[in-house]
Design an enzyme around this catalytic site. Structure first.
Site, PDB file in Angstrom:
ATOM      1  CB  CYS A 116      -0.933   0.010   1.202  1.00  0.00           C
ATOM      2  SG  CYS A 116      -2.046  -1.390   1.190  1.00  0.00           S
ATOM      3  CG  HIS A 283      -3.312   3.292   1.032  1.00  0.00           C
ATOM      4  ND1 HIS A 283      -3.674   2.796  -0.204  1.00  0.00           N
ATOM      5  CD2 HIS A 283      -3.526   2.291   1.927  1.00  0.00           C
ATOM      6  CE1 HIS A 283      -4.075   1.549  -0.049  1.00  0.00           C
ATOM      7  NE2 HIS A 283      -4.001   1.216   1.234  1.00  0.00           N
ATOM      8  CG  ASN A 313      -6.875  -1.086  -0.020  1.00  0.00           C
ATOM      9  OD1 ASN A 313      -6.017  -0.815  -0.844  1.00  0.00           O
ATOM     10  ND2 ASN A 313      -6.599  -1.329   1.248  1.00  0.00           N
TER      11      ASN A 313
HETATM   12  O1  UT7 Z   1      -4.204  -1.084   3.030  1.00  0.00           O
HETATM   13  C1  UT7 Z   1      -4.260  -1.806   4.219  1.00  0.00           C
HETATM   14  C2  UT7 Z   1      -5.337  -2.831   4.006  1.00  0.00           C
HETATM   15  N1  UT7 Z   1      -6.082  -3.244   5.095  1.00  0.00           N
HETATM   16  C3  UT7 Z   1      -6.845  -2.470   5.867  1.00  0.00           C
HETATM   17  O2  UT7 Z   1      -6.892  -1.288   5.818  1.00  0.00           O
HETATM   18  C4  UT7 Z   1      -7.712  -3.208   6.827  1.00  0.00           C
HETATM   19  C5  UT7 Z   1      -7.861  -2.570   8.159  1.00  0.00           C
HETATM   20  N2  UT7 Z   1      -8.850  -3.304   8.906  1.00  0.00           N
HETATM   21  C6  UT7 Z   1     -10.160  -3.150   8.651  1.00  0.00           C
HETATM   22  O3  UT7 Z   1     -10.534  -2.350   7.837  1.00  0.00           O
HETATM   23  C7  UT7 Z   1     -11.125  -3.988   9.442  1.00  0.00           C
HETATM   24  O4  UT7 Z   1     -10.450  -4.769  10.381  1.00  0.00           O
HETATM   25  C8  UT7 Z   1     -11.989  -4.903   8.545  1.00  0.00           C
HETATM   26  C9  UT7 Z   1     -12.945  -4.055   7.713  1.00  0.00           C
HETATM   27  C10 UT7 Z   1     -11.130  -5.739   7.633  1.00  0.00           C
HETATM   28  C11 UT7 Z   1     -12.820  -5.850   9.380  1.00  0.00           C
HETATM   29  O5  UT7 Z   1     -13.575  -5.116  10.301  1.00  0.00           O
HETATM   30  P1  UT7 Z   1     -13.613  -5.522  11.826  1.00  0.00           P
HETATM   31  O6  UT7 Z   1     -14.541  -4.583  12.464  1.00  0.00           O
HETATM   32  O7  UT7 Z   1     -12.203  -5.583  12.333  1.00  0.00           O
HETATM   33  O8  UT7 Z   1     -14.284  -6.930  11.757  1.00  0.00           O
HETATM   34  P2  UT7 Z   1     -13.731  -8.362  12.253  1.00  0.00           P
HETATM   35  O9  UT7 Z   1     -12.733  -8.912  11.314  1.00  0.00           O
HETATM   36  O10 UT7 Z   1     -13.383  -8.300  13.712  1.00  0.00           O
HETATM   37  O11 UT7 Z   1     -15.053  -9.218  12.116  1.00  0.00           O
HETATM   38  C12 UT7 Z   1     -16.262  -8.875  12.828  1.00  0.00           C
HETATM   39  C13 UT7 Z   1     -17.351  -9.846  12.398  1.00  0.00           C
HETATM   40  C14 UT7 Z   1     -16.912 -11.298  12.452  1.00  0.00           C
HETATM   41  O12 UT7 Z   1     -18.031 -12.062  12.851  1.00  0.00           O
HETATM   42  P3  UT7 Z   1     -18.199 -12.546  14.400  1.00  0.00           P
HETATM   43  O13 UT7 Z   1     -16.979 -13.361  14.677  1.00  0.00           O
HETATM   44  O14 UT7 Z   1     -18.261 -11.275  15.198  1.00  0.00           O
HETATM   45  O15 UT7 Z   1     -19.470 -13.302  14.350  1.00  0.00           O
HETATM   46  C15 UT7 Z   1     -16.589 -11.632  11.042  1.00  0.00           C
HETATM   47  O16 UT7 Z   1     -16.732 -12.997  10.725  1.00  0.00           O
HETATM   48  O17 UT7 Z   1     -17.714  -9.596  11.045  1.00  0.00           O
HETATM   49  C16 UT7 Z   1     -17.607 -10.803  10.286  1.00  0.00           C
HETATM   50  N3  UT7 Z   1     -17.205 -10.472   8.936  1.00  0.00           N
HETATM   51  C17 UT7 Z   1     -18.082 -10.221   7.953  1.00  0.00           C
HETATM   52  N4  UT7 Z   1     -19.421 -10.227   7.912  1.00  0.00           N
HETATM   53  C18 UT7 Z   1     -20.016  -9.918   6.749  1.00  0.00           C
HETATM   54  C19 UT7 Z   1     -15.942 -10.323   8.448  1.00  0.00           C
HETATM   55  N5  UT7 Z   1     -15.998  -9.981   7.154  1.00  0.00           N
HETATM   56  C20 UT7 Z   1     -17.301  -9.909   6.813  1.00  0.00           C
HETATM   57  C21 UT7 Z   1     -17.987  -9.607   5.627  1.00  0.00           C
HETATM   58  N6  UT7 Z   1     -19.334  -9.615   5.641  1.00  0.00           N
HETATM   59  N7  UT7 Z   1     -17.336  -9.295   4.499  1.00  0.00           N
END
Ligand code: UT7
Length: 356
Positions: A116, A283, A313
């Site tokens: 990134c 970014h 992204n």
């Molecule tokens: O350029 C650098 C690239 N990366 C980034 O910038 C990523 C930075 N991180 C983030 O943006 C966030 O961590 C994410 C958007 C990737 C994820 O958000 P989060 O609030 O950290 O969610 P999480 O991974 O802790 O997941 C929360 C819940 C989980 O379910 P349970 O365990 O609470 O039942 C996941 O299984 O959301 C679920 N989940 C989804 N649900 C629907 C994860 N992905 C999805 C999805 N759709 N696509």
């Protein structure tokens, strides 16, 4: 020493739009979840057989060259920032050189793999070439095709919904106008976090279990391969090692700390403050990250360029696409202070300040 100014900008995204609703055909997700957590409404994916990282990059480059008012043959050097080159090797930059018809000229071309932060690293390197007088016009491209390696099953949903394809390019040109162009660049990395956002295969690591690497997942294993055949094995495919893995929460936590930190570091290096910034192009990691960073820096929304809502992204391409769009929208005028900042896999992060 010369100055290094951005003389032309261009971007190209595939015409194929993939909405959040489209993704629900492949995995258990929802438009609501994706918008709320990331701000993304849709992204672009290439049509297989039509575009690659190199062709997207070359299309963006031609627009940047035209805007700079120079001929393709005036390009002295090509830098392509990408983590998704057409081939494992050689890099995408030689293919861009071929696409542009610069092969007979023998124009030098390199890839930069800083994920990134790739465009920030590439721009910083290009500015050194231009400022020292080695080259007059350097083409700097960020181009990505993520749609080639996304786990579209529910297993991969936390990462696959985020990424999109696209390319942006600039022509960095020698200038003798004092105080114009790239003012400073600050680059950083911390390899202790390499496995927090990683695509382990293909690679010489071979997915091998390494006790020294702290990981909260099971992506490492003891492969059965012999010399010469552990590059991509069926076992690796079953374990989805050919897809990116991300510890999203850790990335988020580090990003919101490093974005403001390195932006301030760059400003202080040239005796400027946040109030001096006319346009901030971060970014596009996640809209929540960009909003948090803008708030923390005290930047009003009209001074921040975001496009993640439309493209997702696009890793190394997100900043040059943002620059080209902002120029097209008339958001940047001569004399403006433009700040580019990125954070991503590696971890790598950096910031560049440009007096337009
Ligand atoms: O350029 C650098 C690239 N990366 C980034 O910038 C990523 C930075 N991180 C983030 O943006 C966030 O961590 C994410 C958007 C990737 C994820 O958000 P989060 O609030 O950290 O969610 P999480 O991974 O802790 O997941 C929360 C819940 C989980 O379910 P349970 O365990 O609470 O039942 C996941 O299984 O959301 C679920 N989940 C989804 N649900 C629907 C994860 N992905 C999805 C999805 N759709 N696509």
């Amino acid at each position: 020493m010369f100055g290094a100014r951005i003389a032309g900008t261009g971007y190209h995204v595939p015409e194929n739009i993939v909405t959040n609703a489209d993704l629900t055909r492949f995995m258990d997700t929802s438009d609501e979840w994706i918008r709320e957590r990331t701000g993304i409404r849709e992204r672009r994916w290439v049509t297989r057989g039509k575009d690659t990282t190199a062709t997207l990059g070359a299309k963006a480059a031609r627009k940047a060259i035209a805007q700079a008012g120079i001929a393709v043959s005036d390009i002295d050097f090509i830098i392509v920032a990408t983590l998704s080159a057409d081939y494992y090797f050689p890099g995408a930059s030689v293919l861009v050189q071929r696409e542009l018809g610069l092969s007979e000229a023998g124009t030098g071309a390199i890839d930069i793999k800083a994920q990134c932060t790739g465009f920030i690293y590439a721009l910083s390197i290009a500015s050194q070439y231009v400022q020292t007088g080695m080259y007059r016009n350097v083409l700097v491209i960020g181009s990505e095709v993520h749609s080639m390696a996304l786990d579209l099953s529910t297993r991969g949903r936390a990462i696959s919904v985020i990424f999109g394809d696209g390319a942006g390019a600039i022509v960095l040109q020698r200038t003798e106008e004092p105080g114009r162009g790239v003012l400073t660049s600050k680059l950083h990395a911390d390899g202790r976090f390499a496995e927090k956002l990683v695509m382990p295969v293909p690679g010489s690591h071979g997915g091998y279990h390494d006790d020294r690497i702290e990981t909260d997942t099971d992506w490492q294993f003891k492969p059965a391969g012999e010399w010469g055949d552990f590059f991509v094995t069926g076992q690796m495919l079953n374990k989805a090692l050919v897809y990116p893995y991300m510890d999203g929460r850790n990335v988020f936590k580090m990003a919101v700390q490093k974005f403001p930190e390195v932006t301030i570091e760059a400003l202080e290096a040239v005796g400027l403050t946040v109030e001096d910034i006319d346009l901030f192009i971060p970014h596009q990691a996640n809209l929540r990250i960009s909003n948090y960073v803008a708030d923390k820096l005290g930047l009003p929304p009209e001074k921040v360029w975001n496009n993640i809502q439309r493209y997702g992204n696009t890793t190394a391409a997100s900043i040059p696409i943002g620059i080209a769009e902002a120029v097209q929208a008339g958001k940047i005028k001569a004399g403006d202070l433009v700040c580019l900042t990125a954070f991503g896999s590696g971890y790598t992060w950096g910031s560049v300040l440009i007096r337009w």
